[in-house]
Design a protein around this motif. Structure first.
Motif, PDB file in Angstrom:
ATOM      1  N   MET A 212     108.553 -88.342 135.796  1.00  0.00           N
ATOM      2  CA  MET A 212     109.668 -88.618 136.680  1.00  0.00           C
ATOM      3  C   MET A 212     109.885 -87.424 137.603  1.00  0.00           C
ATOM      4  O   MET A 212     109.873 -86.283 137.181  1.00  0.00           O
ATOM      5  N   ILE A 213     110.076 -87.709 138.858  1.00  0.00           N
ATOM      6  CA  ILE A 213     110.354 -86.653 139.823  1.00  0.00           C
ATOM      7  C   ILE A 213     111.864 -86.411 139.836  1.00  0.00           C
ATOM      8  O   ILE A 213     112.649 -87.352 139.924  1.00  0.00           O
ATOM      9  N   THR A 214     112.230 -85.156 139.754  1.00  0.00           N
ATOM     10  CA  THR A 214     113.633 -84.771 139.868  1.00  0.00           C
ATOM     11  C   THR A 214     113.789 -83.890 141.101  1.00  0.00           C
ATOM     12  O   THR A 214     112.788 -83.452 141.691  1.00  0.00           O
ATOM     13  N   LYS A 215     115.019 -83.610 141.477  1.00  0.00           N
ATOM     14  CA  LYS A 215     115.249 -82.731 142.626  1.00  0.00           C
ATOM     15  C   LYS A 215     114.611 -81.367 142.405  1.00  0.00           C
ATOM     16  O   LYS A 215     114.126 -80.741 143.337  1.00  0.00           O
ATOM     17  N   GLU A 216     114.590 -80.928 141.146  1.00  0.00           N
ATOM     18  CA  GLU A 216     114.052 -79.610 140.826  1.00  0.00           C
ATOM     19  C   GLU A 216     112.535 -79.536 140.967  1.00  0.00           C
ATOM     20  O   GLU A 216     111.983 -78.495 141.282  1.00  0.00           O
TER      21      GLU A 216
ATOM     22  N   THR B 133     104.512 -85.786 147.255  1.00  0.00           N
ATOM     23  CA  THR B 133     105.527 -86.603 146.572  1.00  0.00           C
ATOM     24  C   THR B 133     104.985 -87.994 146.299  1.00  0.00           C
ATOM     25  O   THR B 133     105.088 -88.510 145.185  1.00  0.00           O
ATOM     26  N   THR B 134     104.378 -88.607 147.304  1.00  0.00           N
ATOM     27  CA  THR B 134     103.818 -89.946 147.142  1.00  0.00           C
ATOM     28  C   THR B 134     102.713 -89.951 146.099  1.00  0.00           C
ATOM     29  O   THR B 134     102.672 -90.825 145.226  1.00  0.00           O
ATOM     30  N   VAL B 135     101.843 -88.969 146.152  1.00  0.00           N
ATOM     31  CA  VAL B 135     100.749 -88.873 145.178  1.00  0.00           C
ATOM     32  C   VAL B 135     101.311 -88.700 143.774  1.00  0.00           C
ATOM     33  O   VAL B 135     100.826 -89.312 142.818  1.00  0.00           O
ATOM     34  N   GLN B 136     102.349 -87.900 143.628  1.00  0.00           N
ATOM     35  CA  GLN B 136     102.939 -87.705 142.308  1.00  0.00           C
ATOM     36  C   GLN B 136     103.539 -89.009 141.779  1.00  0.00           C
ATOM     37  O   GLN B 136     103.466 -89.301 140.594  1.00  0.00           O
ATOM     38  N   LEU B 137     104.099 -89.832 142.663  1.00  0.00           N
ATOM     39  CA  LEU B 137     104.715 -91.083 142.238  1.00  0.00           C
ATOM     40  C   LEU B 137     103.698 -92.173 141.920  1.00  0.00           C
ATOM     41  O   LEU B 137     103.868 -92.916 140.960  1.00  0.00           O
ATOM     42  N   ILE B 138     102.649 -92.289 142.726  1.00  0.00           N
ATOM     43  CA  ILE B 138     101.709 -93.405 142.545  1.00  0.00           C
ATOM     44  C   ILE B 138     100.264 -92.942 142.451  1.00  0.00           C
ATOM     45  O   ILE B 138      99.351 -93.760 142.537  1.00  0.00           O
ATOM     46  N   GLY B 139     100.053 -91.668 142.251  1.00  0.00           N
ATOM     47  CA  GLY B 139      98.707 -91.105 142.305  1.00  0.00           C
ATOM     48  C   GLY B 139      97.791 -91.492 141.168  1.00  0.00           C
ATOM     49  O   GLY B 139      96.588 -91.349 141.279  1.00  0.00           O
TER      50      GLY B 139
END
Length: 109
Positions: A1-5, A14-20
């Motif tokens: 899960m991506i958080t603000k931190e 960001t996109t790669v981290q979410l759907i990479g």
């Protein structure tokens, strides 16, 4: 899960981290056509383990891309579908499909 931190500064990152991951991208592909049950996703995603499917779905739920619908029935009936935010990825997935087709043609030449 991506958080603000731990949000990457780069939008592509960001996109790669979410759907990479291979599996997350293919889950989105499968949910493009509508809600699916866990067993339907597992059948469609050849080679995925139940553990990885569950982890991927839970991560995507936490990130706001997928929602879990529990019909409160016995036997249990649960489906997964894209949220509006998840649906906004459909053009990205479609462009990946188009590029994949172009690549297949290019390497045959």
């Amino acid at each position: 899960m991506i958080t603000k931190e731990n949000m990457p500064a780069c939008d592509v990152a960001t996109t790669v981290q979410l759907i990479g991951s291979k599996w997350k991208t293919l889950i989105i592909r499968d949910l493009m056509t509508g809600s699916k049950r866990n067993a339907e996703l597992k059948r469609s995603l050849e080679g995925i383990s139940q553990k990885i499917l569950t982890q991927s779905l839970n991560s995507m739920i936490s990130d706001g891309l997928v929602e879990r619908i529990d019909f409160q029935e016995n036997p249990p009936h649960v489906e997964y579908r894209l949220t509006n935010l998840g649906k906004s990825l459909l053009p990205v997935i479609e462009e990946m499909r188009k590029w994949g087709a172009i690549y297949k043609v290019a390497i045959k030449e």
